[in-house]
Scaffold this active site. Sequence first.
Site, PDB file in Angstrom:
ATOM      1  N   GLU A 147       0.804  -1.234   0.000  1.00 17.39           N
ATOM      2  CA  GLU A 147       0.000   0.000   0.000  1.00 17.39           C
ATOM      3  C   GLU A 147       0.837   1.284   0.000  1.00 17.39           C
ATOM      4  OE1 GLU A 147      -2.753  -0.438   3.266  1.00 17.39           O
ATOM      5  OE2 GLU A 147      -3.740  -2.146   2.334  1.00 17.39           O
ATOM      6  N   GLU A 253      -6.118 -10.716  -1.381  1.00 13.22           N
ATOM      7  CA  GLU A 253      -6.905 -10.538  -0.148  1.00 13.22           C
ATOM      8  C   GLU A 253      -8.405 -10.497  -0.477  1.00 13.22           C
ATOM      9  OE1 GLU A 253      -5.506  -7.228   2.220  1.00 13.22           O
ATOM     10  OE2 GLU A 253      -3.403  -7.666   1.777  1.00 13.22           O
TER      11      GLU A 253
HETATM   12  C1  XIL Z   1      -6.142  -6.391   8.246  1.00  9.11           C
HETATM   13  C2  XIL Z   1      -6.458  -7.601   9.132  1.00  9.11           C
HETATM   14  O1  XIL Z   1      -7.346  -8.438   8.441  1.00  9.11           O
HETATM   15  C3  XIL Z   1      -7.071  -7.126  10.425  1.00  9.11           C
HETATM   16  O2  XIL Z   1      -7.239  -8.219  11.314  1.00  9.11           O
HETATM   17  C4  XIL Z   1      -6.171  -6.067  11.082  1.00  9.11           C
HETATM   18  O3  XIL Z   1      -6.814  -5.555  12.222  1.00  9.11           O
HETATM   19  C5  XIL Z   1      -5.885  -4.935  10.105  1.00  9.11           C
HETATM   20  O4  XIL Z   1      -5.319  -5.481   8.921  1.00  9.11           O
HETATM   21  N1  XIL Z   1      -4.960  -4.659   3.630  1.00  9.11           N
HETATM   22  C6  XIL Z   1      -3.941  -5.480   4.053  1.00  9.11           C
HETATM   23  C7  XIL Z   1      -4.144  -6.379   5.213  1.00  9.11           C
HETATM   24  O5  XIL Z   1      -2.891  -5.545   3.388  1.00  9.11           O
HETATM   25  O6  XIL Z   1      -2.959  -6.587   5.953  1.00  9.11           O
HETATM   26  C8  XIL Z   1      -5.236  -5.875   6.112  1.00  9.11           C
HETATM   27  O7  XIL Z   1      -5.463  -6.863   7.107  1.00  9.11           O
HETATM   28  C9  XIL Z   1      -6.480  -5.572   5.325  1.00  9.11           C
HETATM   29  C10 XIL Z   1      -6.218  -4.511   4.296  1.00  9.11           C
END
Ligand code: XIL
Length: 339
Positions: A147, A253
């Site tokens: 990101e 994701e």
């Molecule tokens: C999220 C997790 O799922 C949560 O449990 C945590 O509180 C915050 O992070 N983008 C990403 C992930 O790259 O690492 C994130 O994961 C969701 C958004």
Amino acid sequence: MILAAGLASCRKAPLVSCDAAQPLFAVYPFPVGVAINPAELSPSSEYQRLATQHFNSVTPENIFKPSYLHPEAGQYDWADADQLAAFCRAHNQRLHGHTLIWHQQLPGWMANFTGSPAAWEAMFRDHIQTICRHFQGQVSSWDVVNEAFAADGTLRSTIWSQHLGSSYLEKAFRYAHNADPDALLFYNDYDLESNPVKRRAVLAWLQTMQLRGVPVQGLGLQMHISIVSPENTQLAEALRDAQQTGLKLHLSEIDVAINPLGQAITPTPELLQRQADKLAFLVRTYRELPRAQQFGITFWGLSDGNTWQRSYYHRDDYPLLFDDNYQPKPAFCLLAHPR
Ligand code: XIL
């Protein structure tokens, strides 16, 4: 009263049935992964059963992030991560590391680090290389930077860009490759499917990296999408654009929200079918990519009861393949039995 209770539970989990005996990953020529929270893994749990039956790739949802692995300066905490790595080995699952460099989930000492430019550089390099070396041979791949771009396509302002300048991106990949030359290295980001400005900026940057011989082998498109957005045509266009890089592509994701506006909703059969159709389109489109570019697809959680969306966005949602009771949803059935 009994009727009302019956209706309520029926609303929570509309029953669908499909043959869930065959592993989901066996349906596809590429790995099918799931984000795992090891706190949920216990030998007799449905969570563990489904996670090992249907998925042959694992991304640690949180425990490989800097705040977990590197809680204090010079102090690493490997215990949970090593246990998960052993679990994946025991179950023949690929382990994808997530994530070395990000602006969130940083330990306090790192977020508040002070020092000369050389001290920042050393801290940044040691963090990347200590972790990569530790997991060498255990992880197949890393999200090296997560990101780093803002919605307008500019570089996001983070502690890394502020203290190391824009070259931190390139350096992160070079340091990681140096520490573990066998790992496939990914850049990972969100909204690339719905924001063409951001996508173009990321793809242009990747092209520059490739021309400069920077060791980047893959792009992770997070794919936190919903049944209303983006349109299928946008999804197809995003994958077409990403394909042009020649890089390995990871739908890294995936979740498909049915309640992006946070209204009071119930997961009706109609909403769950729209979710299944959206996901089936995405996976069908991904399947048409050249095999060499298919790193795999990963769901951001196993069941609706485990989704990050409920706590993070404070809204009721049902974005995953299994419901709160670990029963397969229409989305699972359609992926397991593609038409
Ligand atoms: C999220 C997790 O799922 C949560 O449990 C945590 O509180 C915050 O992070 N983008 C990403 C992930 O790259 O690492 C994130 O994961 C969701 C958004």
